[in-house]
Design a protein around this motif. Structure first.
Motif, PDB file in Angstrom:
ATOM      1  N   SER A 138       0.897  -1.304   0.072  1.00 15.09           N
ATOM      2  CA  SER A 138       0.040   0.025   0.091  1.00 15.09           C
ATOM      3  C   SER A 138       0.856   1.225   0.014  1.00 15.09           C
ATOM      4  CB  SER A 138      -0.785  -0.099   1.271  1.00 15.09           C
ATOM      5  OG  SER A 138      -0.233  -0.005   2.445  1.00 15.09           O
ATOM      6  N   LYS A 139       2.007   1.088   0.288  1.00 11.92           N
ATOM      7  CA  LYS A 139       3.167   2.293   0.345  1.00 11.92           C
ATOM      8  C   LYS A 139       3.627   2.495  -1.070  1.00 11.92           C
ATOM      9  CE  LYS A 139       4.547   1.714   5.263  1.00 11.92           C
ATOM     10  NZ  LYS A 139       3.644   0.839   5.608  1.00 11.92           N
ATOM     11  N   SER A 155       1.581   1.554  -4.098  1.00 11.86           N
ATOM     12  CA  SER A 155       0.365   1.346  -5.003  1.00 11.86           C
ATOM     13  C   SER A 155       0.129   2.684  -5.548  1.00 11.86           C
ATOM     14  CB  SER A 155      -0.520   0.693  -4.449  1.00 11.86           C
ATOM     15  OG  SER A 155      -1.304   1.177  -3.404  1.00 11.86           O
ATOM     16  N   HIS A 156       0.035   3.642  -4.616  1.00  8.31           N
ATOM     17  CA  HIS A 156      -0.374   5.030  -5.147  1.00  8.31           C
ATOM     18  C   HIS A 156       0.575   5.582  -6.125  1.00  8.31           C
ATOM     19  CE1 HIS A 156       2.663   6.016  -1.985  1.00  8.31           C
ATOM     20  NE2 HIS A 156       2.708   7.173  -2.599  1.00  8.31           N
ATOM     21  N   LYS A 157       1.615   5.363  -6.605  1.00 13.44           N
ATOM     22  CA  LYS A 157       2.674   5.671  -7.531  1.00 13.44           C
ATOM     23  C   LYS A 157       2.233   5.296  -8.719  1.00 13.44           C
ATOM     24  CE  LYS A 157       6.312   5.876  -3.972  1.00 13.44           C
ATOM     25  NZ  LYS A 157       7.961   5.372  -3.725  1.00 13.44           N
ATOM     26  N   PRO A 201      -3.959   6.340 -11.523  1.00 13.89           N
ATOM     27  CA  PRO A 201      -4.981   6.100 -10.855  1.00 13.89           C
ATOM     28  C   PRO A 201      -6.038   4.938 -11.001  1.00 13.89           C
ATOM     29  CG  PRO A 201      -5.067   8.145 -11.389  1.00 13.89           C
ATOM     30  CD  PRO A 201      -3.941   7.706 -12.195  1.00 13.89           C
ATOM     31  N   ARG A 237      -3.912   1.253  -9.848  1.00 11.95           N
ATOM     32  CA  ARG A 237      -3.358   1.185  -8.588  1.00 11.95           C
ATOM     33  C   ARG A 237      -3.582  -0.080  -7.953  1.00 11.95           C
ATOM     34  NH1 ARG A 237      -4.603   7.413  -6.451  1.00 11.95           N
ATOM     35  NH2 ARG A 237      -3.037   8.458  -7.681  1.00 11.95           N
ATOM     36  N   ASP A 238      -4.933  -0.600  -8.191  1.00 11.87           N
ATOM     37  CA  ASP A 238      -5.146  -1.882  -7.348  1.00 11.87           C
ATOM     38  C   ASP A 238      -4.336  -2.948  -8.088  1.00 11.87           C
ATOM     39  OD1 ASP A 238      -7.029  -0.797  -5.611  1.00 11.87           O
ATOM     40  OD2 ASP A 238      -8.510  -1.023  -7.119  1.00 11.87           O
ATOM     41  N   GLN A 291       7.563  -2.065  -8.255  1.00  7.24           N
ATOM     42  CA  GLN A 291       6.817  -0.829  -9.023  1.00  7.24           C
ATOM     43  C   GLN A 291       7.800  -0.366 -10.032  1.00  7.24           C
ATOM     44  OE1 GLN A 291       7.507   2.353  -6.377  1.00  7.24           O
ATOM     45  NE2 GLN A 291       7.591   3.776  -7.874  1.00  7.24           N
TER      46      GLN A 291
END
Length: 229
Positions: free
Chosen positions: A37-38, A40-42, A45, A48-49, A84
């Motif tokens: 979760s740290k 995925s926001h990168k 939109p 992200r999942d 990532q």
């Protein structure tokens, strides 16, 4: 005063509408989710999942194949960071048709020094099909309308075929329809189509000038027309 106790089964409390339910995990899965979760926001939109799931699955695979070696949290962060990076490399290839790995070391060094990653000189440029295109006469047409369609009707070939059919005898067309339908031809029809073929061959070669072919003997001493008796 007499009180009444309801025997209705209580409705379980629903999960948070804005949550994804992963906070109810336990053990290693909760640790994997917390780390993923740290990062995925990168991602984009709408992806992200997908990145969240990729990191969790990658961590689970590494932990399962790690044997008896300790799987530290620092190693998990490195794996998540690499996942990532691979996501963005894959996304870059989809958007631009290539990645930095397709270029030479010198080119990668040049891009790094001048920070050309956002304006790759070798990237594939995408155009919208709705882009207006203006021709030499000033007419405006959308780009999508200028793309050739393999299923489009070839008007020239269609006109040639219809012109040929108009000149064909009805009997020949009937024979062609029988051949198309897989029906056998009788002896009379076969003779008719053979005569038609020979007649068309004569028309085809009637305008071709005759040039005799000369044959040379093995020693090359003399030559004579090959059609001589």
């Amino acid at each position: 005063m007499r009180s009444f106790k309801s025997n209705r089964t209580p409705i379980p409390k629903q999960a948070d509408a804005f949550g994804n339910g992963y906070d109810h995990l336990s053990g290693n899965w909760l640790t994997f989710y917390s780390i993923a979760s740290k990062f995925s926001h990168k991602a984009k939109p709408d992806e992200r999942d997908d990145l969240l799931h990729d990191i969790i699955i990658t961590l689970a695979d590494v932990e399962r194949n790690n044997g008896h070696h300790p799987f530290t949290e620092a190693a998990m962060y490195r794996i998540a960071s690499r996942t990532q990076a691979l996501y963005w490399r894959k996304r870059y290839r989809i958007d631009n048709g290539l990645t930095c790995g397709d270029c030479s070391k010198a080119q990668r060094q040049k891009c790094k020094e001048n920070w050309l990653f956002s304006a790759c000189p070798k990237a594939v440029k995408l155009e919208s099909l709705n882009k207006p295109v203006i021709d030499d006469e000033g007419n405006t047409t959308e780009l999508g309308d200028l793309i050739a369609d393999d299923r489009a009707l070839d008007l020239d070939a269609w006109l040639d075929a219809n012109t040929f059919l108009l000149q064909c005898p009805d009997r020949l067309i009937a024979i062609a329809e029988k051949r198309r339908d897989g029906l056998p031809l009788d002896e009379t029809e076969r003779r008719y189509i053979n005569r038609f073929r020979k007649r068309e061959q004569k028309k085809l070669f009637s305008d071709v000038p005759f040039s005799p072919v000369f044959a040379t003997n093995t020693v090359g001493a003399s030559a004579m027309p090959a059609n001589c008796g």
